[in-house]
Write an enzyme that holds these catalytic residues in place. Structure first.
Site, PDB file in Angstrom:
ATOM      1  N   ARG A  30      24.587  39.630  -0.688  1.00 26.23           N
ATOM      2  CA  ARG A  30      25.729  40.494  -0.378  1.00 26.23           C
ATOM      3  C   ARG A  30      25.452  41.916  -0.874  1.00 26.23           C
ATOM      4  O   ARG A  30      24.973  42.112  -1.987  1.00 26.23           O
ATOM      5  CB  ARG A  30      26.998  39.947  -1.013  1.00 26.23           C
ATOM      6  N   ASP A  31      25.777  42.895  -0.040  1.00 25.32           N
ATOM      7  CA  ASP A  31      25.617  44.309  -0.400  1.00 25.32           C
ATOM      8  C   ASP A  31      26.633  44.657  -1.481  1.00 25.32           C
ATOM      9  O   ASP A  31      27.795  44.252  -1.401  1.00 25.32           O
ATOM     10  CB  ASP A  31      25.840  45.174   0.841  1.00 25.32           C
ATOM     11  N   ILE A  32      26.208  45.404  -2.497  1.00 21.08           N
ATOM     12  CA  ILE A  32      27.133  45.774  -3.586  1.00 21.08           C
ATOM     13  C   ILE A  32      28.075  46.904  -3.183  1.00 21.08           C
ATOM     14  O   ILE A  32      29.042  47.183  -3.879  1.00 21.08           O
ATOM     15  CB  ILE A  32      26.385  46.140  -4.886  1.00 21.08           C
ATOM     16  N   ASN A  66      17.725  50.679   9.176  1.00 23.03           N
ATOM     17  CA  ASN A  66      17.504  52.119   9.076  1.00 23.03           C
ATOM     18  C   ASN A  66      16.050  52.404   8.725  1.00 23.03           C
ATOM     19  O   ASN A  66      15.404  51.628   8.026  1.00 23.03           O
ATOM     20  CB  ASN A  66      18.414  52.722   8.000  1.00 23.03           C
ATOM     21  N   VAL A 114      16.980  52.438  -0.021  1.00 19.79           N
ATOM     22  CA  VAL A 114      16.009  51.608  -0.733  1.00 19.79           C
ATOM     23  C   VAL A 114      14.825  51.437   0.208  1.00 19.79           C
ATOM     24  O   VAL A 114      14.979  50.952   1.337  1.00 19.79           O
ATOM     25  CB  VAL A 114      16.602  50.232  -1.119  1.00 19.79           C
ATOM     26  N   HIS A 159      14.837  46.338   5.204  1.00 17.99           N
ATOM     27  CA  HIS A 159      15.991  45.442   5.128  1.00 17.99           C
ATOM     28  C   HIS A 159      16.847  45.556   6.372  1.00 17.99           C
ATOM     29  O   HIS A 159      16.926  46.598   7.001  1.00 17.99           O
ATOM     30  CB  HIS A 159      16.824  45.686   3.866  1.00 17.99           C
ATOM     31  N   HIS A 210      20.643  45.038   7.754  1.00 23.35           N
ATOM     32  CA  HIS A 210      22.067  44.904   7.423  1.00 23.35           C
ATOM     33  C   HIS A 210      22.702  43.957   8.434  1.00 23.35           C
ATOM     34  O   HIS A 210      22.459  44.081   9.637  1.00 23.35           O
ATOM     35  CB  HIS A 210      22.785  46.261   7.525  1.00 23.35           C
TER      36      HIS A 210
END
Length: 121
Positions: A29-31, A87, A96, A100, A102
């Protein structure tokens, strides 16, 4: 590639709310979620950006999308729809530099996705 926040998550040096893991990838999970469901799917192989992908990475990138579809189904938002975003570079919003994907769901999304930011520029 230097160590990143995501490599530290892979190595369990920092905590994350991990929802999926296999030999090739990890999802958590994204913070800073941008939707009710916002997961990040990362390869365990260190790749900084899309620009750093090579021919041998085809299956790995495809695997991330297969995992995204699997999680969407398991979490019950596959029929309602979801967005996947990858991205590439700072101007595209990559913060980052570890590849990755999303996975966002749980609300309607507009198009284009960054209309408000474009008006501010």
């Amino acid at each position: 590639m230097s160590e990143t926040l995501f490599s530290k998550i892979i190595n369990r040096e920092i905590p994350a709310d991990i929802v999926y893991e296999d030999d090739l990838s990890l999802a958590f999970r994204d913070i800073n979620p941008q939707a009710p469901v916002h997961l990040l799917l990362i390869p365990k192989k260190a790749i900084a950006t899309i620009n750093d992908l090579g021919p041998d990475d085809r299956e790995l990138v495809g695997h991330l999308f297969v995992v995204a579809a699997k999680l969407a189904k398991e979490m019950g938002f596959d029929d309602d729809g979801y967005r996947t975003v990858m991205n590439c570079g700072a101007n595209a919003g990559q913060t980052v530099f570890h590849l990755h994907l999303h996975l966002l769901a749980g609300k309607p999304f507009g198009w284009p996705p960054y209309t408000d930011r474009m008006k501010q520029a």
